[in-house]
Write an enzyme that holds these catalytic residues in place. Structure first.
Site, short mmCIF file in Angstrom:
data_model
loop_
_atom_site.label_atom_id
_atom_site.label_comp_id
_atom_site.label_asym_id
_atom_site.label_seq_id
_atom_site.Cartn_x
_atom_site.Cartn_y
_atom_site.Cartn_z
N SER A 1 53.24 73.16 14.29
CA SER A 1 53.75 73.81 14.40
C SER A 1 53.69 75.15 16.20
CB SER A 1 53.12 74.92 13.24
OG SER A 1 53.75 74.83 12.00
N ASN B 1 58.54 65.59 18.95
CA ASN B 1 58.52 64.22 18.95
C ASN B 1 59.67 65.18 17.24
OD1 ASN B 1 58.34 62.36 16.29
ND2 ASN B 1 56.35 62.97 15.80
N GLY C 1 54.23 71.30 10.74
CA GLY C 1 55.48 71.68 10.22
C GLY C 1 55.60 72.60 8.98
N GLU D 1 45.58 66.47 15.83
CA GLU D 1 47.71 67.90 14.66
C GLU D 1 46.97 67.57 13.60
OE1 GLU D 1 51.93 66.81 16.74
OE2 GLU D 1 50.83 64.89 15.71
#
Ligand code: PGA
Length: 256
Positions: free
Chosen positions: A210, A9, A174, A168
């Site tokens: 991550s 992504n 992130g 997720e």
């Protein structure tokens, strides 16, 4: 090796010219491998470039990061599933946490987008995941199952084979923090059971948040994980090539 999906992504990174360079390099160093599917979700402007680069590689699929639920009309700034398909997309992300939490997309809207993608012959990759406070309140599974139910509200059992799911946890995206492989597997088990209850024969569930070269093998050692959805660690062609080349130790598949 068991079938695995590696999905990149790119979020709001990698324009069309960079995408051409990225794909040339990536496809040069990553040969097709049986059982491995490689998805790329570039920004809308780079979608056609990625799809063209991937033409002829059945293991490589291009997808949109988002679509509108209407097939056409006066929706400035939006892209329909049909337009994404014309640009070469095979599917699209739906309900990514940034769409939900930065742009305010609702559960009901994700359901309409999933429906629009199936109507256009594209594969939805429905993303679900809890906020940190929801995890701390013990609501992880309830939140994910609610998002799953809303996302699949208009999907018939015979269409479930076209749907990919991605778990997720929002607090892991992130941030450099990720769920332990065991935590991820527990949520995957609950989601898999819910998909089977709806009639899915062989649900495919990816983990994201991550994921990087240092943790991907430990995550994929969990048989519950059918692949990974990766943001930051997919932005460099060589680094992503290395990550998708990682060979997880064959995990014993539980009876499903
Ligand atoms: P990340 O993003 O790998 O940078 O955490 C994952 C995602 O948002 O899909």
């Amino acid at each position: 090796m068991r079938p695995l999906v590696f999905a990149a992504n790119w979020k709001m990174h990698v324009g069309p010219r960079s995408a051409v360079r990225y794909m040339a390099r990536f496809l040069d160093v990553v040969p097709a491998r049986a059982g491995r599917t490689l998805w790329f979700f570039p920004p809308a402007a780079s979608l056609a470039a990625v799809a063209q680069a991937a033409a002829g590689r059945e293991d490589v699929q291009a997808g949109a990061q988002n679509v509108h639920w209407e097939p056409k009309g006066a929706f400035t700034g939006e892209m329909s599933a049909g337009i994404a398909a014309e640009a070469g997309a095979h599917g699209a992300l739906v309900g990514h946490s940034e769409r939900r939490h930065v742009f305010g997309e609702t559960d009901a809207e994700t359901g309409r987008k999933v429906r629009a993608l199936l109507d256009a012959g594209l594969r939805p990759m429905l993303c679900v995941g809890e906020l940190l406070e929801e995890r701390e309140a013990g609501d992880t599974e309830a939140v994910c199952l609610r998002q799953l139910d809303a996302g699949l509200a208009d999907v018939r059992p015979d269409e479930l084979g076209s749907v990919l799911l991605a778990y997720e946890p929002v607090w892991a995206i992130g941030t450099g923090r990720n769920a332990t492989p065991g935590d991820a597997a527990a949520v995957h088990r609950a989601l898999r059971a819910a998909l089977k209850d709806r009639g899915a024969e062989a649900p495919r569930i990816l983990y994201g948040g991550s994921v990087n070269a240092g943790n991907v093998l430990a995550l994929l050692a969990e048989a519950e994980l059918d692949g990974v959805l990766v943001g930051g660690a997919s932005l460099d062609a060589d680094a992503w090539a290395g990550l998708v080349g990682a060979e997880p130790v064959e995990a014993e598949r539980p009876a499903r």
